[in-house]
Design a protein around this motif. Structure first.
Motif, PDB file in Angstrom:
ATOM      1  N   ASP A 194      43.754  33.843  38.925  1.00 22.02           N
ATOM      2  CA  ASP A 194      44.660  34.773  38.305  1.00 22.02           C
ATOM      3  C   ASP A 194      46.003  34.762  38.885  1.00 22.02           C
TER       4      ASP A 194
ATOM      5  N   ARG B 205      34.253  37.710  30.601  1.00 21.77           N
ATOM      6  CA  ARG B 205      34.873  36.431  30.629  1.00 21.77           C
ATOM      7  C   ARG B 205      34.347  35.297  29.688  1.00 21.77           C
TER       8      ARG B 205
ATOM      9  N   THR C  95      32.962  37.844  39.837  1.00 16.09           N
ATOM     10  CA  THR C  95      31.679  37.406  40.034  1.00 16.09           C
ATOM     11  C   THR C  95      31.510  36.690  41.419  1.00 16.09           C
TER      12      THR C  95
ATOM     13  N   ASP D 147      41.883  51.296  40.748  1.00 12.90           N
ATOM     14  CA  ASP D 147      41.862  50.000  40.023  1.00 12.90           C
ATOM     15  C   ASP D 147      41.629  49.119  40.530  1.00 12.90           C
ATOM     16  N   THR D 148      40.189  48.461  40.559  1.00 18.24           N
ATOM     17  CA  THR D 148      39.571  47.612  41.451  1.00 18.24           C
ATOM     18  C   THR D 148      39.688  45.961  40.688  1.00 18.24           C
TER      19      THR D 148
HETATM   20  C1  WTA Z   1      39.566  40.097  35.550  1.00 19.19           C
HETATM   21  C2  WTA Z   1      34.448  41.315  37.241  1.00 19.19           C
HETATM   22  C3  WTA Z   1      43.018  42.848  36.557  1.00 19.19           C
HETATM   23  C4  WTA Z   1      40.490  38.845  36.563  1.00 19.19           C
HETATM   24  C5  WTA Z   1      34.317  42.284  38.315  1.00 19.19           C
HETATM   25  C6  WTA Z   1      39.187  38.363  37.056  1.00 19.19           C
HETATM   26  C7  WTA Z   1      40.913  42.101  36.599  1.00 19.19           C
HETATM   27  C8  WTA Z   1      38.059  38.550  36.095  1.00 19.19           C
HETATM   28  C9  WTA Z   1      40.394  43.124  37.400  1.00 19.19           C
HETATM   29  C10 WTA Z   1      36.849  38.433  36.833  1.00 19.19           C
HETATM   30  C11 WTA Z   1      41.386  44.387  37.635  1.00 19.19           C
HETATM   31  C12 WTA Z   1      38.739  41.983  37.033  1.00 19.19           C
HETATM   32  N1  WTA Z   1      42.802  43.891  37.231  1.00 19.19           N
HETATM   33  N2  WTA Z   1      42.144  41.820  36.316  1.00 19.19           N
HETATM   34  N3  WTA Z   1      41.212  45.367  38.112  1.00 19.19           N
HETATM   35  N4  WTA Z   1      39.124  43.177  37.466  1.00 19.19           N
HETATM   36  N5  WTA Z   1      39.833  41.397  36.501  1.00 19.19           N
HETATM   37  O1  WTA Z   1      33.685  37.666  37.229  1.00 19.19           O
HETATM   38  O2  WTA Z   1      40.974  38.025  35.442  1.00 19.19           O
HETATM   39  O3  WTA Z   1      33.515  39.237  35.129  1.00 19.19           O
HETATM   40  O4  WTA Z   1      39.378  36.974  37.454  1.00 19.19           O
HETATM   41  O5  WTA Z   1      34.191  40.119  37.433  1.00 19.19           O
HETATM   42  O6  WTA Z   1      38.453  39.701  35.542  1.00 19.19           O
HETATM   43  O7  WTA Z   1      35.868  38.744  36.045  1.00 19.19           O
HETATM   44  P1  WTA Z   1      34.359  38.800  36.171  1.00 19.19           P
END
Ligand code: WTA
Length: 653
Positions: A506, A532, A424, A419-420
């Protein structure tokens, strides 16, 4: 995250250690090894990262690893000269990887293609020569609006090769979004296709681009890839501005040396939503991003020469940049690229692809997993998924129920799940299990990657069990800021704790094992199906409509999407909040952003709940929308509004 979801997460105590068979073959095999390396990466980041960087190709070695003299503007590997495209392609050409498939592509209608590393290298060189023939060079911005065809990663890599800055715009965005991004970045070239396929329908991409670039004086040329669709669809070519890619490419050589770029030369811009109405152009540079995506891909996905790796994200999002192209290709992985929808021609398409190409690593979003669950177990059960050895998720927290389904139905209980967590802005994964090491807990992104020193803090900067996530020191893959607005960069990410920590936005909880659980955004950004969207973006669109007085958009729990949007709108005197207006407002959002940003519901109300100082109480709106008991409403300027809002909401339910 809704209160109910939070309760489920807090109650989650299951633990899934990796099998000893997996661990014994993994790059990193034990918790002790992870801990020792992590400690080293925090205590001696320069030593750690310079060793990693040495595994890659440099035209000239760096002078300094980290320059932190002007925080928060950190620089990595200054003095070094390199090229990320060289490291993705050329570096593999002398050995056995030369003839190994780099891309295994499948189009939605079932057409397919395989390109070896040598073939992809030729394609990218030819593409780069086409870019040069159109006058594109180092530092120029190139907007890319393509479907998931082979030319998409090729265009991205071709830009990187000559030092042009790519700005990929996800092909679900509207003409106006293209326009905003093209103008903000002053792109001189736009690369698109005549069309693409999505769920059996033709997406008329060229037409959308035409409407978008009409008023963009900066755009000198539009390069058009032919998707090869026999059916009729609308598009035209503008004399002098528009060129067919295949015509220009026919005359080009497939030799194009990679430009020797400075470590901090810009690699790409990617626009993402924030808390204002205007998306921000997140900047990444060559070397730091290169080293970070290389290492995270290698360790988090435990990439081995024989792996067939499939990341289902579109290249239009950061996941597609870092973990469909740059990370896996620096590791010479075989990457599956699929053009279309997971449910076309039926709900089993993804599993047929896994079976067909013997995918061993599969990386997708929780929202997709929840959709698969709903579609029924029979689809994955019909396919042979025994090639899978590792699963991943990204984009939002995964609910334990979906995690367990993924683990059992897709992973056959034998595949670790990573779970990564990342963004961005972080460039690459910052929290994740290592698959051979970390006992996983459903719903937790677990532990920090190398070089990442997270803390859970209060607003005041005290460490707590549940609070706000922060990261204490810089890492190579982090953003270099916001294009054209470095003040906004400082304000958004570095002001919260006086510049001492990076603020991702977060909420998080740290449990007794030091595992981190992401609890969702603490700002006005909503993750809809892992994408987002800033609530302010919709709000600023609504008020452009002559009949709208005011609006408040909130995120609410959604069964499949994770979160959905609900818009509360008040109309001006003399106007009617009805079905017609609802449709008009939805059309406006589709026109300004794209259909994927449309809310689940629009609720018209005579007024919005506000404090006496005039602040809209969003928390209350969320409570109403999620049907919760309302707490104290006495701080409201007009408590009677709440009742009428609840009535309005229930009427439409
Ligand atoms: C959320 C996507 C929980 C988080 C790679 C972050 C997650 C936003 C997780 C970024 C995860 C991404 N567990 N929340 N494994 N991965 N998020 O910029 O709120 O599209 O701040 O990048 O997605 O979204 P972005």
């Amino acid at each position: 995250m809704s209160d109910q979801q939070m309760d489920t997460v807090l109650a989650e105590t299951r633990k899934f250690p990796p099998s000893s068979e997996f661990s014994s073959k993994a790059h990193i095999k034990s918790m002790e090894e992870y801990q020792a390396l992590h400690k080293r990466s925090i205590e001696d980041p320069e030593g750690f990262w310079s060793e990693v960087a040495s595994e890659l190709h440099w035209f000239k070695e760096w002078d300094t690893v980290l320059n932190d003299s002007e925080p928060p503007f950190f620089k990595w590997f200054e003095g070094g000269k390199t090229n990320i495209c060289y490291n993705c392609l050329d570096r593999h050409l002398d050995g056995p990887n030369r003839d190994k498939p780099a891309i295994v592509w499948e189009g939605e209608p079932g057409d397919s293609a395989t390109l070896t590393y040598a073939e992809l290298h030729s394609l990218v060189c030819r593409f780069a020569n086409v870019l040069k023939s159109l006058g594109v060079g180092k530092g120029d911005r190139v907007a890319i609006y393509l479907p998931m065809v082979v030319e998409l990663p090729a265009a991205v890599l071709a830009c990187a090769r000559i030092g042009a800055v790519h700005n990929v715009v996800f092909a679900g965005f509207s003409s106006e979004s293209i326009k905003d991004r093209v103008l903000d970045s002053q792109a001189k070239l736009v690369i698109t296709a005549d069309a693409g396929w999505r769920r059996g329908k033709i997406l008329a991409l060229k037409e959308i681009v035409d409407a978008g670039v009409e008023e963009c004086d900066c755009v000198e040329n539009v390069l058009v890839v032919k998707r090869g669709i026999e059916e009729e669809f609308a598009f035209s070519m503008k004399e002098g501005r528009d060129h067919w890619y295949h015509e220009l490419a026919a005359g080009q050589s497939d030799d194009c040396p990679a430009e020797e770029l400075d470590a901090e030369d810009m690699l790409f811009l990617l626009y993402t939503s924030g808390t204002t109405g205007k998306p921000k152009g997140i900047m990444h540079t060559q070397a730091g991003y290169m080293v970070y995506t290389y290492l995270t891909a290698k360790y988090v996905f435990d990439l081995k020469p024989e792996d067939v790796y499939w990341c289902t994200a579109d290249v239009g999002w950061i996941t597609g940049h870092s973990y469909l192209i740059y990370g896996p290709m620096q590791n010479a992985a075989t990457v599956v690229v699929y053009e279309g929808a997971p449910n076309w021609p039926d709900n089993g398409r993804f599993w047929e692809i896994v079976e067909k190409y013997k995918v061993s690593i599969f990386y997708t979003a929780p929202t997709a997993i929840r959709a698969f669950m709903k579609w029924g177990d029979e689809f994955p059960q019909k396919c042979d998924l025994s090639s899978l050895r590792l699963l991943g998720t990204v984009g939002e927290a995964i609910n334990p129920e979906a995690w367990i389904w993924y683990h059992e139905l897709i992973g056959g209980k034998r595949c670790p799940i990573v779970d990564t967590y990342w963004q961005t802005e972080t460039g690459g994964i910052i929290l994740s299990p290592l698959p051979g090491v970390t006992p996983t807990k459903p719903g937790s992104a677990t532990l920090p990657f190398f070089g990442i020193d997270p803390a859970v803090l209060t607003d005041g900067g005290e460490e707590v069990r549940a609070g706000i996530l922060s990261v204490r020191q810089p890492w190579p893959g982090m953003t270099r800021g916001i294009w054209g607005d470095q003040e906004r960069y400082k304000d958004t990410y570095w002001c919260k704790w006086d510049g001492k920590y990076y603020f991702p936005g977060d909420g998080a909880r740290k449990d007794e094992d030091g595992y981190i659980w992401i609890l969702g955004r603490v700002d006005d950004v909503v993750n809809v199906s892992g994408h987002r969207i800033g609530t302010a973006e919709l709000e600023s669109i609504y008020v452009e409509h002559p009949s709208v007085a005011e609006s408040a958009v909130i995120g609410v729990a959604h069964e499949i999407k994770g979160q959905g949007l609900v818009s509360f709108v008040t109309v001006r005197q003399g106007f009617e909040g009805d079905e017609t207006l609802s449709k008009a407002l939805n059309a406006l959002v589709a026109q300004k952003i794209g259909k994927f940003a449309m809310p689940e519901r629009i609720v018209f109300s005579p007024d919005l709940p506000k404090t006496r100082s005039g602040k809209i109480m969003r928390r209350l709106l969320r409570d109403i929308a999620e049907g919760r008991e309302l707490g104290n409403v006495t701080t409201l300027a007009d408590p009677s509004i709440v009742e009428s809002l609840q009535d309005q909401f229930n009427k439409g339910a």
